[in-house]
Design an enzyme around this catalytic site. Structure first.
Site, PDB file in Angstrom:
ATOM      1  N   HIS A 165       1.196  -1.281   0.282  1.00  0.00           N
ATOM      2  CA  HIS A 165      -0.033   0.268  -0.222  1.00  0.00           C
ATOM      3  C   HIS A 165       0.564   1.469  -0.062  1.00  0.00           C
ATOM      4  CE1 HIS A 165      -3.247   2.550   0.368  1.00  0.00           C
ATOM      5  NE2 HIS A 165      -4.341   2.393   1.020  1.00  0.00           N
ATOM      6  N   GLY A 166       1.050   1.594  -1.276  1.00  0.00           N
ATOM      7  CA  GLY A 166       2.097   2.864  -1.239  1.00  0.00           C
ATOM      8  C   GLY A 166       0.768   4.341  -1.708  1.00  0.00           C
TER       9      GLY A 166
ATOM     10  N   HIS B 247      -2.685   7.116  -0.568  1.00  0.00           N
ATOM     11  CA  HIS B 247      -3.500   7.751   0.066  1.00  0.00           C
ATOM     12  C   HIS B 247      -3.312   8.326   1.771  1.00  0.00           C
ATOM     13  CE1 HIS B 247      -6.869   4.280  -1.567  1.00  0.00           C
ATOM     14  NE2 HIS B 247      -6.066   5.407  -2.575  1.00  0.00           N
TER      15      HIS B 247
ATOM     16  N   TYR C  17      -1.072   8.051   3.283  1.00  0.00           N
ATOM     17  CA  TYR C  17      -0.612   6.988   4.670  1.00  0.00           C
ATOM     18  C   TYR C  17       1.385   6.902   3.946  1.00  0.00           C
ATOM     19  CZ  TYR C  17      -4.848   5.376   5.544  1.00  0.00           C
ATOM     20  OH  TYR C  17      -6.476   5.776   5.373  1.00  0.00           O
TER      21      TYR C  17
ATOM     22  N   ARG D  47       0.308  -0.821  -5.083  1.00  0.00           N
ATOM     23  CA  ARG D  47      -0.819   0.417  -4.968  1.00  0.00           C
ATOM     24  C   ARG D  47      -0.246   1.286  -4.634  1.00  0.00           C
ATOM     25  NH1 ARG D  47      -6.784   1.333  -2.025  1.00  0.00           N
ATOM     26  NH2 ARG D  47      -7.749   1.401  -3.985  1.00  0.00           N
TER      27      ARG D  47
ATOM     28  N   ARG E  16     -10.227  10.727  -9.334  1.00  0.00           N
ATOM     29  CA  ARG E  16     -11.800  11.070  -8.500  1.00  0.00           C
ATOM     30  C   ARG E  16     -12.574  10.090  -7.679  1.00  0.00           C
ATOM     31  NH1 ARG E  16     -14.022   7.333 -13.555  1.00  0.00           N
ATOM     32  NH2 ARG E  16     -13.891   5.675 -12.550  1.00  0.00           N
TER      33      ARG E  16
END
Length: 392
Positions: A186-187, A189, A191, A238, A284
Site C-alpha cells: 500500500h503506497g 492514499h 499513508y 498500489r 475521482r
C-alpha cells in the site's frame, strides 16, 4: 501493455484474464477497504464470512489494509500480519476464500502519521517522513468511536528507515505463510509510503527527501525487499499520485507516477519477472472519499494521467475509485485497465459480480456502519440476490 487476455476479442469486464500464473474468470476485483472488525487486531470468524461472501470462482480479492507492525495502525481494530496469532487467524480467512475458488492478496499497510497515540503501542507518537501533522480538515477515528485531530508525528531518523523496510519484508513472508496468493504494497492514499513520495509532505534533507529520485527511494526499497522475499509475481503495488487524501499532495502527480512506474519496470527487467500488477486509484476517488457530494476534478485531465500511466507500465494494470458498472465496462473495453477494483459497492453487495453481470439492482450501502465494530451489522448482513435456480 500486457498481452494477457484469454482471446483476441475485445476484452470485457466479465471475460477471463491471466495475471501471471493466476487464472481469473472475470475482471471485477474486491478493493482493499478498512472495516475495523478485527477485534484486538486479530482476524476472526466475521472476517472469514465477509471475505468468503465476496469470493467467486476465479475472482480476485484484496484484503483491507493489514498492519505490518504494532506501530502501523491508523484505525481501531484493524488486522495485523506481524505475529503468529494473526498469521494463524488469517489462515481461516484464506482457506474459506480458496474453498470458493478465488484468489486473495494481503494488503501490507503502515499509516505513518495518519494515526494517534491512542492507537500506538505505549501511547507513543506516530512515525512519518515528517514532523508535520495532518491538517485539521481531517479527523482520526478513536477506539471509543469519537474523532480527534491528528497529532504531531515523530520524524524518522535516516537510520530507522531500513528497519521499516524489513517490517514490510517480514509481513510479506508471514502473508505467504498464512496461505495468501500474494501481497499488495500500500503506497497510496496519504499513508507512510505516500508520505515519503509526495513533495507536499516530505521536506526531508537526507537521502529520502528533495529530488524525485530520493522521494521514490523508500517505496522502491520496500518493493525490492518484498520481491526478494516472496517473488515478483506475488507482489502488487498500489499508488495514488493524484490523490490528496490526508493532505497527500504533490506538485507534479503525472511525473511522480511516471517516476514510480519507470522504476517498477526496471525492477521487472532486472529480476526477469513481472510484478503481479500495478494498482492506481483514479483521481475521482477523493470526491467520494469522505462524502457523497464531493466535486470531481477535470475528467479530461484524469483520463490523460491514467492513460499515460497505463501505457507506461509494463504489466497488469488495475484501476479503482468511484467505478460504476458502466465505467468498469468501458475501462476494460477501451484498454484503460485490465482489472477494475470496486470498494463501496462491494460492501453492500456481497454478490456484486453476479449483480454486475445481470445488470441487477444494487443494495445501497450505509456509510454510518463502514467503521463500526459490529461483526454482522453493515458487514455480513447485506442481502444476496434472490434468483430462481435457473438463473444461477
Amino acid at each position: 501493455m500486457a498481452e494477457t487476455t484469454m482471446d483476441r476479442a475485445t476484452p470485457s469486464l466479465f471475460s477471463p484474464y491471466k495475471m501471471g500464473e493466476l487464472q481469473l474468470s472475470h475482471r471485477v476485483v474486491l478493493a482493499p477497504m478498512t472495516r475495523c472488525r478485527a477485534l484486538n487486531n486479530v482476524p476472526n470468524s466475521a472476517l472469514v464470512e465477509y471475505y468468503s461472501q465476496r469470493a467467486t470462482n476465479g475472482g480476485f480479492l484484496i484484503t483491507e489494509g493489514t498492519m505490518i507492525s504494532p506501530t502501523a495502525a491508523g484505525f481501531p481494530h484493524v488486522p495485523g500480519i506481524f505475529n503468529k496469532e494473526q498469521v494463524e487467524a488469517w489462515k481461516h480467512v484464506v482457506g474459506a476464500v480458496h474453498a470458493k475458488g478465488a484468489v486473495i492478496f494481503c494488503q501490507l499497510w503502515h499509516v505513518g502519521r495518519a494515526s494517534h497515540p491512542a492507537l500506538q503501542p505505549g501511547g507513543i507518537a506516530p512515525i512519518s517522513s515528517t514532523d508535520k501533522p495532518i491538517s485539521k480538515r481531517w479527523r482520526v477515528l478513536m477506539p471509543d468511536g469519537s474523532h480527534e485531530i491528528y497529532p504531531n508525528p515523530r520524524k524518522l531518523d535516516t537510520s530507522e528507515v531500513p528497519e521499516l523496510v524489513q517490517h514490510y519484508r517480514q509481513a510479506a513472508i508471514n502473508a505467504i505463510e498464512a496461505g495468501f496468493d500474494g501481497v499488495e504494497i500500500h503506497g497510496a492514499h496519504g499513508y507512510l509510503i505516500d508520505q515519503f513520495m509526495k513533495d507536499g509532505i516530505n521536506e526531508r534533507t537526507d537521502e529520502y527527501g528533495g529530488s524525485l529520485e530520493n522521494r521514490c527511494k523508500f517505496i522502491m526499497q520496500v518493493v525490492e525487499a518484498v520481491v526478494s522475499a516472496v517473488g515478483a509475481d506475488r507482489v502488487g503495488v498500489r499508488i495514488s499520485p493524484a490523490i490528496d487524501h490526508l493532505d497527500a499532495m504533490d506538485s507534479n502527480p503525472l511525473s511522480l507516477g511516471l517516476a514510480v512506474i519507470e522504476r517498477l519496470n526496471k525492477l521487472q527487467t532486472d529480476c526477469g519477472s513481472r510484478l503481479a500488477y500495478l494498482h492506481v486509484t483514479q483521481p475521482r476517488y477523493t470526491a467520494y472519499g469522505q462524502t457523497e457530494a464531493g466535486r470531481h476534478g477535470s475528467a479530461d485531465e484524469e483520463a490523460r494521467m491514467m492513460r499515460t500511466w497505463r501505457r507506461a507500465y509494463q504489466g497488469t494494470f488495475i484501476c479503482s475509485g468511484g467505478f460504476t458498472r458502466q465505467l468498469g465496462i468501458e475501462a476494460v473495453a477501451d484498454g484503460d485497465a485490465d482489472l477494475v477494483a470496486y470498494g463501496r459497492l462491494f460492501i453492500s453487495n456481497p454478490d456484486l459480480v453476479q449483480r454486475l453481470k445481470l445488470n441487477a439492482p444494487l443494495n445501497k450501502y450505509v456509510r454510518a456502519t463502514f467503521y463500526t465494530h459490529d461483526p454482522v451489522v453493515g458487514y455480513t448482513d447485506y442481502p444476496f440476490l434472490d434468483l430462481p435456480k435457473s438463473r444461477l
